[in-house]
Design an enzyme around this catalytic site. Structure first.
Site, PDB file in Angstrom:
ATOM      1  N   TYR A 163       0.846  -1.212   0.000  1.00 27.51           N
ATOM      2  CA  TYR A 163       0.000   0.000   0.000  1.00 27.51           C
ATOM      3  C   TYR A 163       0.878   1.259   0.000  1.00 27.51           C
ATOM      4  O   TYR A 163       1.681   1.435   0.927  1.00 27.51           O
ATOM      5  CB  TYR A 163      -0.890  -0.073   1.250  1.00 27.51           C
ATOM      6  CG  TYR A 163      -1.569   1.180   1.696  1.00 27.51           C
ATOM      7  CD1 TYR A 163      -2.387   1.918   0.836  1.00 27.51           C
ATOM      8  CD2 TYR A 163      -1.431   1.636   3.013  1.00 27.51           C
ATOM      9  CE1 TYR A 163      -3.036   3.070   1.285  1.00 27.51           C
ATOM     10  CE2 TYR A 163      -2.078   2.770   3.473  1.00 27.51           C
ATOM     11  CZ  TYR A 163      -2.872   3.488   2.598  1.00 27.51           C
ATOM     12  OH  TYR A 163      -3.514   4.622   3.038  1.00 27.51           O
ATOM     13  N   ASP A 249      -1.884  -5.907   9.342  1.00 26.61           N
ATOM     14  CA  ASP A 249      -2.913  -4.919   9.013  1.00 26.61           C
ATOM     15  C   ASP A 249      -4.060  -5.690   8.352  1.00 26.61           C
ATOM     16  O   ASP A 249      -3.944  -6.129   7.210  1.00 26.61           O
ATOM     17  CB  ASP A 249      -2.295  -3.873   8.067  1.00 26.61           C
ATOM     18  CG  ASP A 249      -3.273  -2.778   7.675  1.00 26.61           C
ATOM     19  OD1 ASP A 249      -4.492  -3.035   7.698  1.00 26.61           O
ATOM     20  OD2 ASP A 249      -2.825  -1.675   7.310  1.00 26.61           O
ATOM     21  N   ILE A 251      -7.187  -4.624   7.736  1.00 26.42           N
ATOM     22  CA  ILE A 251      -8.228  -3.641   7.435  1.00 26.42           C
ATOM     23  C   ILE A 251      -9.237  -4.170   6.408  1.00 26.42           C
ATOM     24  O   ILE A 251     -10.383  -3.759   6.377  1.00 26.42           O
ATOM     25  CB  ILE A 251      -7.583  -2.312   6.956  1.00 26.42           C
ATOM     26  CG1 ILE A 251      -8.623  -1.214   6.760  1.00 26.42           C
ATOM     27  CG2 ILE A 251      -6.778  -2.478   5.696  1.00 26.42           C
ATOM     28  CD1 ILE A 251      -8.034   0.159   6.478  1.00 26.42           C
ATOM     29  N   LYS A 289     -12.944   0.242   5.288  1.00 25.92           N
ATOM     30  CA  LYS A 289     -13.160  -0.606   4.113  1.00 25.92           C
ATOM     31  C   LYS A 289     -14.381  -1.507   4.290  1.00 25.92           C
ATOM     32  O   LYS A 289     -15.260  -1.530   3.441  1.00 25.92           O
ATOM     33  CB  LYS A 289     -11.925  -1.475   3.841  1.00 25.92           C
ATOM     34  CG  LYS A 289     -10.610  -0.710   3.862  1.00 25.92           C
ATOM     35  CD  LYS A 289     -10.542   0.340   2.769  1.00 25.92           C
ATOM     36  CE  LYS A 289      -9.240   1.137   2.869  1.00 25.92           C
ATOM     37  NZ  LYS A 289      -9.136   2.191   1.873  1.00 25.92           N
TER      38      LYS A 289
HETATM   39  C1  LIG Z   1      -3.566  -1.573   3.933  1.00 20.77           C
HETATM   40  C2  LIG Z   1      -4.136  -0.269   4.407  1.00 20.77           C
HETATM   41  N1  LIG Z   1      -3.839   0.160   5.636  1.00 20.77           N
HETATM   42  C3  LIG Z   1      -4.298   1.335   6.086  1.00 20.77           C
HETATM   43  C4  LIG Z   1      -5.105   2.150   5.314  1.00 20.77           C
HETATM   44  C5  LIG Z   1      -5.612   3.438   5.869  1.00 20.77           C
HETATM   45  O1  LIG Z   1      -6.956   3.306   6.254  1.00 20.77           O
HETATM   46  P1  LIG Z   1      -7.774   4.343   7.133  1.00 20.77           P
HETATM   47  O2  LIG Z   1      -8.717   5.042   6.210  1.00 20.77           O
HETATM   48  O3  LIG Z   1      -8.530   3.535   8.135  1.00 20.77           O
HETATM   49  O4  LIG Z   1      -6.813   5.271   7.760  1.00 20.77           O
HETATM   50  C6  LIG Z   1      -5.441   1.741   4.024  1.00 20.77           C
HETATM   51  C7  LIG Z   1      -6.263   2.585   3.166  1.00 20.77           C
HETATM   52  O5  LIG Z   1      -6.386   2.412   1.974  1.00 20.77           O
HETATM   53  C8  LIG Z   1      -4.940   0.493   3.555  1.00 20.77           C
HETATM   54  O6  LIG Z   1      -5.226   0.041   2.328  1.00 20.77           O
END
Ligand SMILES: Cc1ncc(COP(=O)(O)O)c(C=O)c1O
Length: 490
Positions: A163, A249, A251, A289
């Site tokens: 990312y 992570d 997410i 997400k």
């Molecule tokens: C792998 C990953 N980590 C963290 C984030 C950041 O997310 P947040 O909107 O919760 O700060 C993203 C956002 O695209 C992501 O893809």
């Protein structure tokens, strides 16, 4: 709008602005093509009705597929937004919330979040609410973990492609370093023990102290869940190196549309002696997400390490989740029937949209890495490049943004070592807009291959020197007059 202001400030020499070194330091990654593509989109955003020739944003991993489900719940539960208690009393909680500023968070919200996180993992992991630290999104969670675990100049090993925001989130303010773990298309970009060892040795050669490994599971940008065997290998690597941590992570946990998502915490729990490593494995989560709420800024660190929880809780003062957001989401996530239906339907819709993209690309001869999660596909467009190089990738990216009118993210912005890969997002638009995007790409591919065929035919009758001259090939597509105008401005 924000990026225009930032861009204007960036044009002035730093010394004239009298700023700190940190403010001017470019490890933020703002000049990456990932963010530049967003700026181009903002100048000319596509709209089916009001701007049908604009740029379609396919570089933003947003989930807009299930808003109707959330809106429906809000309609039926007006007390949550109205800051009133549920039930007959309906008493206002406005004053309590207005004054609430405890960085431990609202207990009702942490309980509901812990249960929701567990639900997404088929209840195979139980999350203890007191091990949760609330943060303003995963961005803030990842940075806080860096501040907790790494000193300036310490390194985390991160599998590529990764990312692009990590350069900003992990390095910029903390001074920590990222050492890439190079993964290869030959084995589907899986993380191997050899690649981890290689990254570790490279870090040592650079005299960097390795403090951990950070993985994204499911992966952004690959859209794949990390296979159980690979997770076992990674957890084993961390367990064997006593001085290092694992940040997972997760997410995109709730976007996995096959049953294959396994959390790092499951692997730890299955170890013969989990306590060897359990206080060195930390999970990052967010509602950006899975619930599609990046604007609400709700994230979390989950850790069994009391020191990390304590330090991160104090740090969370710099990025708290507002109390009315916590109140609203405690009610929403506390509604078990709603979350059960939402999780299933959201996955179904993600899969449907994923299939629409993959099938459309397949019909035009473009392949993707097989994926089962995320809000994007990892697409191989190498055959459309004039040369298999990063210059060729950049050239193709510019054509796709400025001529085709699609903002996709080049693999190089995700630190992919192999040119030709692009991340293409599919969940931040309607199915109709995705159709328009596919149609544009189809015309581009067809005209490119016509030109390539004509060039090949011409080359067949030309002297050999001309055959090796790729400049003979022109990318001829002109979508709309405004596309040409935009190009002329550059
Ligand atoms: C792998 C990953 N980590 C963290 C984030 C950041 O997310 P947040 O909107 O919760 O700060 C993203 C956002 O695209 C992501 O893809």
């Amino acid at each position: 709008m924000v990026s225009q202001v930032v861009a204007a400030a960036d044009e002035k020499p730093q010394q004239q602005l009298l700023l700190s070194k940190k403010a001017g330091c470019n490890s933020h990654g703002q000049d990456s093509s990932y963010f530049l593509g967003w700026q181009e989109y903002e100048k000319n955003p596509f709209d089916l009705v009001s701007n049908p020739s604009g740029i379609i944003q396919m570089g933003l991993a947003e989930n807009q597929l299930s808003f109707d489900l959330l809106e429906d719940w809000l309609e039926k539960n007006p007390h949550a937004l109205g800051l009133r208690q549920e039930g007959n009393s309906g008493a206002s909680v406005f004053r309590d919330l207005a004054l609430f500023q405890d960085y431990h968070g609202l207990p009702a919200f942490k309980n509901a979040l812990a249960r929701f996180m567990s639900e997404q993992r088929g209840h195979r992991v139980v999350f203890e609410p007191s091990n949760i630290v609330l943060t303003a999104g995963a961005t803030s969670a990842n940075e806080a973990l860096m501040f907790c675990l790494a000193d300036q100049g310490d390194a985390f090993l991160i599998p590529t492609p990764y990312y692009p925001g990590f350069d900003r989130d992990l390095k910029w303010r903390t001074g920590a370093e990222i050492v890439p773990v190079h993964c290869s298309s030959a084995d589907g970009f899986r993380v191997t023990r050899a690649a981890l060892d290689d990254a570790y040795r490279r870090a040592q050669r650079q005299r960097l102290r390795v403090k951990g490994v950070l993985i994204t599971n499911p992966s952004n940008p690959l859209g794949t869940t990390v296979p159980r065997a690979d997770l076992e290998m990674i957890v084993g690597f961390v367990a064997a190196n006593k001085g290092i941590h694992l940040i997972s992570d997760e997410i995109y946990a709730g976007t996995a549309f096959s049953d294959e998502f396994v959390s790092a915490l499951e692997i730890v729990a299955e170890l013969d002696n989990p306590t060897d490593v359990s206080d060195r494995v930390h999970v990052v989560y967010s509602l950006s997400k899975d619930l599609g709420l990046p604007g609400f800024r709700v994230g979390a660190i989950y850790s069994s390490n009391a020191g990390v929880v304590s330090a991160a809780t104090k740090m969370s003062s710099f990025g708290l989740v507002s109390s009315q957001t916590q109140y609203l989401l405690a009610a929403l996530l506390g509604d078990k029937e709603f979350t059960k239906g939402y999780v299933a339907e959201n996955k179904r819709r993600i899969k449907e949209r994923h299939d629409q993209l993959v099938e459309g690309l397949r019909e035009m001869g473009i392949g993707c890495l097989g994926s089962n999660a995320g809000l994007f596909c990892w697409v191989d467009m190498g055959h459309l490049m004039r040369s298999r190089s990063f210059a060729g990738e950049m050239e193709l990216w510019k054509k796709v943004v400025f001529e085709v009118g699609l903002n996709i993210s080049p693999g190089s912005s995700c630190h992919c070592r192999e040119p030709g890969w692009f991340r293409v997002c599919f969940a931040n638009m309607s199915a109709k807009t995705l159709d328009v995007a596919m149609e544009r790409l189809r015309s581009f591919v067809e005209s490119s291959s016509n030109v390539t065929r004509r060039a090949a035919a011409a080359a067949a009758v030309l002297p050999a020197r001309s055959i090796s001259c790729p400049l003979a090939i022109k990318w001829a597509l002109r979508l709309t007059p405004s596309t040409a105008d935009r190009k002329a401005e550059r």
